[in-house]
Write an enzyme that holds these catalytic residues in place. Sequence first.
Site, PDB file in Angstrom:
ATOM      1  N   ASP A 105       0.879  -1.076  -0.032  1.00 12.12           N
ATOM      2  CA  ASP A 105      -0.013  -0.050   0.069  1.00 12.12           C
ATOM      3  C   ASP A 105       0.844   1.253   0.058  1.00 12.12           C
ATOM      4  O   ASP A 105       1.833   1.242   0.968  1.00 12.12           O
ATOM      5  CB  ASP A 105      -0.785   0.086   1.372  1.00 12.12           C
ATOM      6  N   GLU A 139      30.015   5.874   5.417  1.00 13.66           N
ATOM      7  CA  GLU A 139      30.054   4.313   5.393  1.00 13.66           C
ATOM      8  C   GLU A 139      30.029   3.709   4.012  1.00 13.66           C
ATOM      9  O   GLU A 139      29.486   2.533   4.078  1.00 13.66           O
ATOM     10  CB  GLU A 139      28.952   4.014   6.438  1.00 13.66           C
ATOM     11  N   CYS A 169      25.897   6.125  10.584  1.00 16.94           N
ATOM     12  CA  CYS A 169      25.638   7.536  10.579  1.00 16.94           C
ATOM     13  C   CYS A 169      26.026   8.556  11.329  1.00 16.94           C
ATOM     14  O   CYS A 169      25.626   9.546  11.394  1.00 16.94           O
ATOM     15  CB  CYS A 169      23.976   7.428  10.230  1.00 16.94           C
ATOM     16  N   THR A 208      13.835   2.578   2.377  1.00 17.01           N
ATOM     17  CA  THR A 208      14.523   3.700   3.104  1.00 17.01           C
ATOM     18  C   THR A 208      16.054   4.046   2.732  1.00 17.01           C
ATOM     19  O   THR A 208      16.940   4.220   3.175  1.00 17.01           O
ATOM     20  CB  THR A 208      14.778   3.289   4.641  1.00 17.01           C
ATOM     21  N   SER A 246      16.971  -1.835  15.295  1.00 18.57           N
ATOM     22  CA  SER A 246      17.674  -0.618  15.024  1.00 18.57           C
ATOM     23  C   SER A 246      16.510   0.457  15.175  1.00 18.57           C
ATOM     24  O   SER A 246      17.044   1.517  16.040  1.00 18.57           O
ATOM     25  CB  SER A 246      18.097  -0.368  13.440  1.00 18.57           C
ATOM     26  N   HIS A 291      18.663  12.586  13.304  1.00 11.29           N
ATOM     27  CA  HIS A 291      19.116  11.686  12.107  1.00 11.29           C
ATOM     28  C   HIS A 291      17.797  10.944  11.675  1.00 11.29           C
ATOM     29  O   HIS A 291      16.968  10.583  12.276  1.00 11.29           O
ATOM     30  CB  HIS A 291      20.017  10.536  12.666  1.00 11.29           C
ATOM     31  N   LYS A 327       8.946   9.829  15.710  1.00 13.97           N
ATOM     32  CA  LYS A 327       8.371   9.102  16.801  1.00 13.97           C
ATOM     33  C   LYS A 327       9.231   9.095  18.130  1.00 13.97           C
ATOM     34  O   LYS A 327       8.856   9.286  19.213  1.00 13.97           O
ATOM     35  CB  LYS A 327       8.905   7.327  16.428  1.00 13.97           C
ATOM     36  N   ASN A 336      17.167   8.186   2.726  1.00 19.79           N
ATOM     37  CA  ASN A 336      18.333   8.109   3.725  1.00 19.79           C
ATOM     38  C   ASN A 336      19.671   8.533   3.105  1.00 19.79           C
ATOM     39  O   ASN A 336      20.064   7.749   2.165  1.00 19.79           O
ATOM     40  CB  ASN A 336      18.438   6.733   4.524  1.00 19.79           C
ATOM     41  N   SER A 361      24.268   3.558  13.842  1.00 23.19           N
ATOM     42  CA  SER A 361      24.062   2.131  14.206  1.00 23.19           C
ATOM     43  C   SER A 361      25.215   1.520  14.614  1.00 23.19           C
ATOM     44  O   SER A 361      26.649   1.762  14.023  1.00 23.19           O
ATOM     45  CB  SER A 361      23.404   1.561  13.379  1.00 23.19           C
TER      46      SER A 361
HETATM   47  N1  COA Z   1      -0.635   3.114   5.972  1.00 27.57           N
HETATM   48  C1  COA Z   1       0.021   3.809   6.686  1.00 27.57           C
HETATM   49  N2  COA Z   1       0.985   3.418   7.565  1.00 27.57           N
HETATM   50  C2  COA Z   1       1.259   2.055   7.394  1.00 27.57           C
HETATM   51  C3  COA Z   1       0.546   1.167   6.409  1.00 27.57           C
HETATM   52  C4  COA Z   1      -0.306   1.822   5.557  1.00 27.57           C
HETATM   53  N3  COA Z   1      -0.933   1.099   4.685  1.00 27.57           N
HETATM   54  N4  COA Z   1       1.284  -0.141   6.631  1.00 27.57           N
HETATM   55  C5  COA Z   1       2.114  -0.034   7.420  1.00 27.57           C
HETATM   56  N5  COA Z   1       2.356   1.238   7.786  1.00 27.57           N
HETATM   57  C6  COA Z   1       2.895   1.912   9.003  1.00 27.57           C
HETATM   58  C7  COA Z   1       3.381   0.721   9.999  1.00 27.57           C
HETATM   59  O1  COA Z   1       2.377   0.868  11.075  1.00 27.57           O
HETATM   60  C8  COA Z   1       4.661   1.054  10.744  1.00 27.57           C
HETATM   61  O2  COA Z   1       4.398   2.362  11.439  1.00 27.57           O
HETATM   62  P1  COA Z   1       4.994   2.427  13.029  1.00 27.57           P
HETATM   63  O3  COA Z   1       6.684   2.294  12.960  1.00 27.57           O
HETATM   64  O4  COA Z   1       4.634   3.823  13.375  1.00 27.57           O
HETATM   65  O5  COA Z   1       4.406   1.279  13.666  1.00 27.57           O
HETATM   66  C9  COA Z   1       5.289   1.872   9.411  1.00 27.57           C
HETATM   67  O6  COA Z   1       4.344   1.962   8.500  1.00 27.57           O
HETATM   68  C10 COA Z   1       6.393   0.701   8.989  1.00 27.57           C
HETATM   69  O7  COA Z   1       5.768  -0.512   8.829  1.00 27.57           O
HETATM   70  P2  COA Z   1       6.446  -1.823   9.395  1.00 27.57           P
HETATM   71  O8  COA Z   1       5.810  -2.989   8.867  1.00 27.57           O
HETATM   72  O9  COA Z   1       7.155  -1.709  10.474  1.00 27.57           O
HETATM   73  O10 COA Z   1       7.706  -1.720   8.067  1.00 27.57           O
HETATM   74  P3  COA Z   1       8.928  -2.943   7.838  1.00 27.57           P
HETATM   75  O11 COA Z   1       9.080  -3.775   8.737  1.00 27.57           O
HETATM   76  O12 COA Z   1       8.604  -3.335   6.526  1.00 27.57           O
HETATM   77  O13 COA Z   1       9.999  -1.825   7.701  1.00 27.57           O
HETATM   78  C11 COA Z   1      11.813  -0.562   8.678  1.00 27.57           C
HETATM   79  C12 COA Z   1      10.532  -0.785   8.229  1.00 27.57           C
HETATM   80  C13 COA Z   1      12.385   0.727   9.222  1.00 27.57           C
HETATM   81  C14 COA Z   1      12.127  -1.613   9.698  1.00 27.57           C
HETATM   82  C15 COA Z   1      12.644  -1.039   7.570  1.00 27.57           C
HETATM   83  O14 COA Z   1      12.373  -0.088   6.353  1.00 27.57           O
HETATM   84  C16 COA Z   1      14.213  -1.134   7.415  1.00 27.57           C
HETATM   85  O15 COA Z   1      14.727  -2.305   8.117  1.00 27.57           O
HETATM   86  N6  COA Z   1      14.893  -0.236   7.304  1.00 27.57           N
HETATM   87  C17 COA Z   1      16.420   0.006   7.426  1.00 27.57           C
HETATM   88  C18 COA Z   1      16.915   0.237   8.775  1.00 27.57           C
HETATM   89  C19 COA Z   1      16.577   1.746   9.601  1.00 27.57           C
HETATM   90  O16 COA Z   1      16.336   2.563   8.543  1.00 27.57           O
HETATM   91  N7  COA Z   1      16.538   1.673  10.893  1.00 27.57           N
HETATM   92  C20 COA Z   1      16.216   3.002  11.380  1.00 27.57           C
HETATM   93  C21 COA Z   1      16.924   3.336  12.559  1.00 27.57           C
HETATM   94  S1  COA Z   1      18.732   3.724  12.121  1.00 27.57           S
END
Ligand code: COA
Length: 391
Positions: free
Chosen positions: A30, A80, A112, A153, A202, A234, A243, A276, A309
């Site tokens: 979605d 990195e 980062c 990302t 993370s 960041h 958040k 990112n 990280s």
């Molecule tokens: N409409 C609106 N929001 C939606 C949605 C929709 N249809 N479907 C999912 N979402 C929201 C989820 O509720 C979630 O929100 P929340 O984090 O507030 O709970 C968000 O979108 C992400 O969904 P999630 O299922 O957690 O995503 P994912 O597990 O597929 O991946 C990351 C998210 C960030 C974990 C992933 O992109 C990643 O591993 N990124 C690299 C690491 C990173 O950036 N880390 C950050 C810290 S350095």
Amino acid sequence: MLKIGIDKLGFYAPHLYLDMTKLAASRNVDPDKYTIGIGQDKMAVAPITQDAVTLAANAALEILDDRDKEAIDFVIFGTETGVDSSKSAGVYVHELLGLNPYARAIEVKQACYGATAGIQMAKGHIAMNPDSKVLVLGSDIARYGLNTSGEATQGAGAVALLISADPSIMTLEDQSVYFTSDIMDFWRPVYSDKAFADGKLSNEQYMAFFSKVWEQYKAKTGMELSDFAAICYHLPYTKMGYKALKTILGEGSEDVQERLSANYKMSTTYNRNVGNIYTGSLYLSLLSLMEQAEDLAAGSRIGMFSYGSGAVGEFFTGILQPNYQQHLHVDQHARLFASRIEVTVPEYEAIFEETLPTDGTTIELDIDHDPANICLAGVTDDKRQYVNKLN
Ligand code: COA
């Protein structure tokens, strides 16, 4: 007391981008998940003619004049996505920009957090050598892999910060809080060109580090939320910083909450359209805030949360200087965003998979299709060949 801080701040992103709603469609996701849940609209895509060196050099090109080039005696390159395990990316940039040879040039790495480490080092250097200037670069290409959960990302780009005494944009205050803990939330072994991430861990650690350094900062300084006009984060993706901000908003009055929320939005506009850029992300967010917020007065205190990280986190602060707006490049950045070219998902995938030879083969790259002034033109005898079209 000598004031030290950011005198100039440059930015560069490659000329190609991918629309996140198109990526969502292709991955059967979605689109709201990417644009709302993760908070990203466009992802910058680096062609093979751009690497960490060229992105950084292009960012620096935007801000440096001849006097700066003479005064810079230290180049600190945070990345990195380095292109060599031995030679620092800083040396390449030093040459491409024609900087004073009586300078140090190094590369620093801690995910980062690298550019923040560079800025703090620069601050110490200027304190000892008030007439010198330090060029700090944060440049990366974020790669998690096609069809991975991190894919949404990704991004690419660089920031260039000129750190000096009596800075035009922002002074950096002395008190800061930093924290290190050995965590495997995100890493990239030397044999991989894609990052490995435990996404959930993370996210958790980012929040935990923010809480630790924020609480410690308040205890150490006596400051509170109302002392801040904005807090920049960041931003691995724009929802992440929000958040963290949400966890402390309750510490302020309604006015303070409104101000910080509004400014948070301004601080994410550029990142939302770039993705990112790892070590440059916090400073892209600061740039976005300064260039997009309409009533951010000189004298405002900005909080900054840096997270790399692995992991190292830091909370530090800066004060906007009188007439700082005159030292920004708002129009240039508007042009940069407006002139980007959209790529389709198959085009993005092809660019993602394209690699340079690793067996010593010579390759010449087509730099005519890359509008950047500084490009990677090829590889000869295992040596990257960089070109500054302005020379
Ligand atoms: N409409 C609106 N929001 C939606 C949605 C929709 N249809 N479907 C999912 N979402 C929201 C989820 O509720 C979630 O929100 P929340 O984090 O507030 O709970 C968000 O979108 C992400 O969904 P999630 O299922 O957690 O995503 P994912 O597990 O597929 O991946 C990351 C998210 C960030 C974990 C992933 O992109 C990643 O591993 N990124 C690299 C690491 C990173 O950036 N880390 C950050 C810290 S350095």
